[in-house]
Motif scaffolding. Structure first.
Motif, PDB file in Angstrom:
ATOM      1  N   LEU A  14       0.837  -1.196   0.000  1.00  0.00           N
ATOM      2  CA  LEU A  14       0.000   0.000   0.000  1.00  0.00           C
ATOM      3  C   LEU A  14       0.870   1.243   0.000  1.00  0.00           C
ATOM      4  O   LEU A  14       1.820   1.362   0.764  1.00  0.00           O
ATOM      5  CB  LEU A  14      -0.910   0.007   1.226  1.00  0.00           C
ATOM      6  CG  LEU A  14      -1.931  -1.116   1.296  1.00  0.00           C
ATOM      7  CD1 LEU A  14      -2.745  -1.026   2.575  1.00  0.00           C
ATOM      8  CD2 LEU A  14      -2.846  -1.097   0.091  1.00  0.00           C
ATOM      9  N   GLU A  15       0.506   2.187  -0.858  1.00  0.00           N
ATOM     10  CA  GLU A  15       1.227   3.455  -0.960  1.00  0.00           C
ATOM     11  C   GLU A  15       0.239   4.572  -0.649  1.00  0.00           C
ATOM     12  O   GLU A  15      -0.852   4.627  -1.224  1.00  0.00           O
ATOM     13  CB  GLU A  15       1.759   3.603  -2.388  1.00  0.00           C
ATOM     14  CG  GLU A  15       2.410   4.917  -2.682  1.00  0.00           C
ATOM     15  CD  GLU A  15       2.725   5.057  -4.168  1.00  0.00           C
ATOM     16  OE1 GLU A  15       2.621   6.187  -4.673  1.00  0.00           O
ATOM     17  OE2 GLU A  15       3.046   4.046  -4.822  1.00  0.00           O
ATOM     18  N   GLY A  20      -6.173   8.596   0.808  1.00  0.00           N
ATOM     19  CA  GLY A  20      -6.354   7.141   0.708  1.00  0.00           C
ATOM     20  C   GLY A  20      -5.057   6.432   0.386  1.00  0.00           C
ATOM     21  O   GLY A  20      -3.963   6.915   0.678  1.00  0.00           O
ATOM     22  N   PHE A  21      -5.189   5.277  -0.243  1.00  0.00           N
ATOM     23  CA  PHE A  21      -4.043   4.457  -0.590  1.00  0.00           C
ATOM     24  C   PHE A  21      -4.194   3.895  -1.994  1.00  0.00           C
ATOM     25  O   PHE A  21      -5.303   3.752  -2.493  1.00  0.00           O
ATOM     26  CB  PHE A  21      -3.902   3.274   0.385  1.00  0.00           C
ATOM     27  CG  PHE A  21      -3.561   3.691   1.779  1.00  0.00           C
ATOM     28  CD1 PHE A  21      -2.241   3.796   2.174  1.00  0.00           C
ATOM     29  CD2 PHE A  21      -4.550   3.979   2.698  1.00  0.00           C
ATOM     30  CE1 PHE A  21      -1.912   4.172   3.462  1.00  0.00           C
ATOM     31  CE2 PHE A  21      -4.237   4.358   3.985  1.00  0.00           C
ATOM     32  CZ  PHE A  21      -2.913   4.456   4.369  1.00  0.00           C
ATOM     33  N   VAL A  22      -3.079   3.562  -2.607  1.00  0.00           N
ATOM     34  CA  VAL A  22      -3.043   2.859  -3.884  1.00  0.00           C
ATOM     35  C   VAL A  22      -2.276   1.569  -3.632  1.00  0.00           C
ATOM     36  O   VAL A  22      -1.238   1.574  -2.966  1.00  0.00           O
ATOM     37  CB  VAL A  22      -2.330   3.697  -4.968  1.00  0.00           C
ATOM     38  CG1 VAL A  22      -2.163   2.905  -6.235  1.00  0.00           C
ATOM     39  CG2 VAL A  22      -3.099   4.982  -5.223  1.00  0.00           C
ATOM     40  N   HIS A  25       1.213  -4.603  -6.680  1.00  0.00           N
ATOM     41  CA  HIS A  25       1.560  -5.993  -6.426  1.00  0.00           C
ATOM     42  C   HIS A  25       2.888  -6.081  -5.691  1.00  0.00           C
ATOM     43  O   HIS A  25       3.855  -5.422  -6.044  1.00  0.00           O
ATOM     44  CB  HIS A  25       1.650  -6.787  -7.736  1.00  0.00           C
ATOM     45  CG  HIS A  25       0.332  -6.927  -8.423  1.00  0.00           C
ATOM     46  ND1 HIS A  25      -0.710  -7.648  -7.887  1.00  0.00           N
ATOM     47  CD2 HIS A  25      -0.118  -6.438  -9.592  1.00  0.00           C
ATOM     48  CE1 HIS A  25      -1.741  -7.584  -8.706  1.00  0.00           C
ATOM     49  NE2 HIS A  25      -1.412  -6.851  -9.750  1.00  0.00           N
ATOM     50  N   GLY A  26       2.905  -6.927  -4.661  1.00  0.00           N
ATOM     51  CA  GLY A  26       4.134  -7.190  -3.929  1.00  0.00           C
ATOM     52  C   GLY A  26       4.689  -8.548  -4.330  1.00  0.00           C
ATOM     53  O   GLY A  26       4.322  -9.107  -5.364  1.00  0.00           O
TER      54      GLY A  26
END
Length: 95
Positions: A14-15, A20-22, A25-26
């Motif tokens: 999460l960034e 909010g957040f975007v 994929h990790g």
């Protein structure tokens, strides 16, 4: 998150963006070695272990449930937990 088509447990990063957040994929967390493994729900237990429900069926899209009795629960836990204990940690589990 569990991905039924990849037969895997994947991770997202999460960034922070505005209010909010975007998600991006990790790293892949767990890749099953069985094409009928269908992880579809995950919960974190009180000790920090990850519990994954596995539908385990040949029809991954669920059009027809071929094996109703093949569900399983997997517990994924580290060899050595880094979880810290504190007073009252399990208080809400006594009811």
């Amino acid at each position: 998150m569990a991905n039924i088509h990849e037969h895997a447990v994947l991770s997202d990063v999460l960034e922070s963006k505005g209010s909010g957040f975007v998600a991006h994929h990790g790293d892949d967390f767990l890749l099953a070695n069985n094409a009928q493994w269908i992880g579809f729900s995950m919960e974190v237990g009180p000790s920090g272990d990850l519990y994954v429900l596995d539908w385990h069926d040949a029809d991954i899209c669920g059009k027809e449930v071929l094996n109703k009795e093949t569900g399983r629960i997997f517990r994924i836990s580290p060899t050595k937990s880094l979880a810290k204990d504190w007073d009252g940690r399990y208080t809400d589990l006594k009811n």
